[in-house]
Design an enzyme around this catalytic site. Structure first.
Site, PDB file in Angstrom:
ATOM      1  CB  THR A 228      -4.330   0.403   3.448  1.00 46.12           C
ATOM      2  OG1 THR A 228      -3.379   1.272   4.029  1.00 46.12           O
ATOM      3  CG2 THR A 228      -3.707  -0.966   3.290  1.00 46.12           C
ATOM      4  CB  THR A 229      -1.255   2.973  -0.226  1.00 44.76           C
ATOM      5  OG1 THR A 229      -2.336   2.923  -1.153  1.00 44.76           O
ATOM      6  CG2 THR A 229       0.068   2.981  -0.984  1.00 44.76           C
TER       7      THR A 229
END
Length: 343
Positions: free
Chosen positions: A76-77
């Site tokens: 994810t970010t």
């Protein structure tokens, strides 16, 4: 011969059962499928060896960890930073499981209460569960004491709740973004001290009333003395209380109990790409529009290079009035805008 063999088998079974009854309770706990990371497998095997005379059919000698059907690779970010306008949090919306995009429109920034949001990185179910537990505990705290718990206190509470699960499959990496509104707080560290202060104040009030009844002369003089005593008592009570910090706060909490305070965090597989934009663009004097533009660009750059991040971008802004959410935006539009600029 058959009857003699049966008697021998019965003797062996009684010996094995008697040996099993003498095994300490920790031997069964060591074979539990949930390991809390308190005692390692090597240490427990040396401390409590299993007798060789036990049959292999007993449950505690054959229990093994069930392997996962496929590797749970996910990424994810998420990012968050502080500036003069509050705290800004941004994240993509792609939930991945190995090479599969499980959900293209998941919500990775979860509101906890009116002035606190948290970015989530790790296992989606674990993050959602523990954010719900934290939200419940903070609400109960507010109902008990009539004020919100600070962001620092919320981070400490979440860290202590997650620490017993260190070494398990639990995977939670959260960034708590909040605004502490300067609610009055007791000078003592725990609530027992505040109760002591209240009991002392009640005793002081009773002593003051008794002293007034003994030393008062004329009625006018009694009123003037009571006003003086009450004003001094109020100043004493105010001196015992302090105003907590008012402003933005940012904390990172991991499932192994780690708790860090900072002004800029980026978590997830796309965080190295996001840091390349945040390190050169984030500063304290940013406006809300500039901060939002930097956060969107950082998520876009990360999703452009990281296969586990993508689809949309969510942006939350936390101020003294609470959190606000920006309209979700598709990152492909940012890609086309970038392509038009290059032309």
């Amino acid at each position: 011969m058959a009857l003699q063999d049966l008697c021998n088998f019965g003797d062996i079974f009684q010996e094995s059962v008697g040996t099993a009854r003498n095994i300490p309770e920790a031997g069964y706990l060591d074979e539990s499928p949930i390991q809390f990371g308190q005692i390692s497998t090597m240490q427990s095997s040396k401390m409590l060896p299993i007798p060789s005379s036990l049959p292999e059919s007993l449950p505690f000698t054959s229990s093994q960890a069930v392997p996962l059907p496929f590797p749970m690779a996910h990424g994810t970010t998420t990012l968050a930073f502080m500036f003069q306008g509050g705290v800004l949090a941004a994240a993509d919306t792609r939930s991945s499981c190995s090479g599969l995009v499980a959900c293209p429109a998941s919500q990775k920034i979860l509101p906890i209460h009116s002035h606190l949001v948290g970015t989530t990185s790790g296992t989606s179910a674990d993050c959602a569960l523990w954010k719900r537990i934290l939200s419940r505990e903070l609400r109960l705290y507010q109902l008990r004491y009539g004020r919100r718990l600070s962001t620092r206190g919320a981070a400490k509470l979440l860290s202590h709740m997650l620490h017993p699960f260190k070494g398990t499959e639990l995977c939670v990496a959260a960034t708590l973004c909040g605004w502490d509104g300067g609610d009055p707080d007791d000078g003592c560290c725990d609530h027992g001290g505040s109760e002591t202060a209240h009991s002392e104040s009640r005793e002081t009030t009773k002593t003051t009333k008794a002293h007034l009844e003994k030393t008062a002369g004329a009625p006018g003089e009694k009123v003037s003395v009571s006003k003086t005593q009450s004003s001094s008592f109020t100043k004493q009570q105010c001196s015992r209380r302090k105003i907590s910090f008012s402003g933005p706060s940012l904390f990172y909490v991991c499932s192994d109990g780690t708790r860090l305070e900072g002004s800029l965090f980026s978590v997830g597989s796309g965080s190295p790409y996001a840091y390349s934009i945040l390190d050169q663009g984030v500063r304290w004097g940013l406006t809300v529009e500039e901060a939002t533009s930097i956060a969107r660009e950082a998520v876009y750059r990360a999703t452009h290079r990281d296969a586990y991040s993508g689809n949309f971008v969510d942006v939350y802004h936390v101020t003294s009035k609470g959190w606000t959410r920006r309209t979700r935006e598709d990152l492909k539009e940012e890609y086309y805008r970038e392509k038009e600029k290059r032309r």
